[in-house]
Design a protein around this motif. Structure first.
Motif, PDB file in Angstrom:
ATOM      1  N   LEU A  14       0.827  -1.208   0.000  1.00  0.00           N
ATOM      2  CA  LEU A  14       0.000   0.000   0.000  1.00  0.00           C
ATOM      3  C   LEU A  14       0.865   1.263   0.000  1.00  0.00           C
ATOM      4  O   LEU A  14       0.565   2.228  -0.712  1.00  0.00           O
ATOM      5  N   LEU A  15       1.956   1.263   0.761  1.00  0.00           N
ATOM      6  CA  LEU A  15       2.867   2.406   0.780  1.00  0.00           C
ATOM      7  C   LEU A  15       3.523   2.601  -0.581  1.00  0.00           C
ATOM      8  O   LEU A  15       3.611   3.734  -1.078  1.00  0.00           O
ATOM      9  N   ALA A  16       3.968   1.511  -1.209  1.00  0.00           N
ATOM     10  CA  ALA A  16       4.587   1.603  -2.544  1.00  0.00           C
ATOM     11  C   ALA A  16       3.595   2.175  -3.550  1.00  0.00           C
ATOM     12  O   ALA A  16       3.941   3.042  -4.359  1.00  0.00           O
ATOM     13  N   PHE A  21       1.545   6.665  -6.915  1.00  0.00           N
ATOM     14  CA  PHE A  21       0.494   7.624  -7.309  1.00  0.00           C
ATOM     15  C   PHE A  21       0.933   9.066  -7.057  1.00  0.00           C
ATOM     16  O   PHE A  21       0.651   9.961  -7.847  1.00  0.00           O
ATOM     17  N   TYR A  22       1.614   9.294  -5.944  1.00  0.00           N
ATOM     18  CA  TYR A  22       2.107  10.628  -5.608  1.00  0.00           C
ATOM     19  C   TYR A  22       3.047  11.147  -6.708  1.00  0.00           C
ATOM     20  O   TYR A  22       2.921  12.282  -7.166  1.00  0.00           O
ATOM     21  N   LEU A  23       3.986  10.296  -7.134  1.00  0.00           N
ATOM     22  CA  LEU A  23       4.948  10.698  -8.167  1.00  0.00           C
ATOM     23  C   LEU A  23       4.284  10.841  -9.539  1.00  0.00           C
ATOM     24  O   LEU A  23       4.656  11.719 -10.318  1.00  0.00           O
ATOM     25  N   VAL A  41      10.143   1.559  -5.729  1.00  0.00           N
ATOM     26  CA  VAL A  41       9.351   2.452  -6.570  1.00  0.00           C
ATOM     27  C   VAL A  41      10.338   3.237  -7.409  1.00  0.00           C
ATOM     28  O   VAL A  41      11.310   3.786  -6.879  1.00  0.00           O
ATOM     29  N   GLN A  42      10.104   3.278  -8.724  1.00  0.00           N
ATOM     30  CA  GLN A  42      10.961   4.043  -9.608  1.00  0.00           C
ATOM     31  C   GLN A  42      10.137   5.099 -10.329  1.00  0.00           C
ATOM     32  O   GLN A  42       8.973   4.861 -10.668  1.00  0.00           O
ATOM     33  N   GLU A 119       6.191  12.551   2.405  1.00  0.00           N
ATOM     34  CA  GLU A 119       4.996  11.755   2.069  1.00  0.00           C
ATOM     35  C   GLU A 119       5.011  10.433   2.827  1.00  0.00           C
ATOM     36  O   GLU A 119       3.979   9.984   3.322  1.00  0.00           O
ATOM     37  N   ILE A 120       6.168   9.798   2.934  1.00  0.00           N
ATOM     38  CA  ILE A 120       6.285   8.525   3.658  1.00  0.00           C
ATOM     39  C   ILE A 120       6.008   8.749   5.146  1.00  0.00           C
ATOM     40  O   ILE A 120       5.345   7.951   5.798  1.00  0.00           O
TER      41      ILE A 120
END
Length: 122
Positions: A14-16, A21-23, A41-42, A119-120
């Motif tokens: 869920l965090l990934a 989505f944020y990026l 996440v890239q 964000e994290i």
């Protein structure tokens, strides 16, 4: 940029997805991979100049979580090519140090790193 969060229980997939989505919302082309207690996440910008010069570097967020902790490492790594990513590729990304960029791009990456880490932390 490295940071360890203690006393947290995180749903890594869920965090990934949330970071992905944020990026995307910031205009990046993204991909994420989760395997066991690790996630990558890239994100990269696309464009004509990057294509011409074969720019294959991506802003990369590596996360490893366990009971009560989350390790986060943010930097640059080669963009993973292919839709089927083997667990050994994720392991390689998790264990290999991420590159540091020089010059103006480094300053921009530091700002993005700061934003992603904020964000994290939410």
């Amino acid at each position: 940029m490295d940071k360890t969060f203690q006393g947290v229980n995180v749903n890594l997939p869920l965090l990934a997805q949330s970071i992905d989505f944020y990026l995307q919302g910031k205009g990046y082309h993204t991909q994420n991979f989760v395997s066991g207690n690790s996630a990558v996440v890239q994100a990269k910008k696309t464009g004509l100049l990057r294509t011409i010069f074969g720019a294959n570097r991506a802003f990369t967020i590596r996360m490893t979580g366990g009971q009560g902790y989350l390790d986060v490492n943010i930097g640059l790594a080669d963009w993973i090519v292919g839709t089927s990513v083997a667990e050994d590729v994720i392991t390689y990304l998790v264990l290999t140090p991420l590159a540091v960029v020089e010059g103006v791009e480094e300053l921009w990456n530091l700002e993005i790193e700061r934003q992603v880490m904020s964000e994290i932390e939410r």
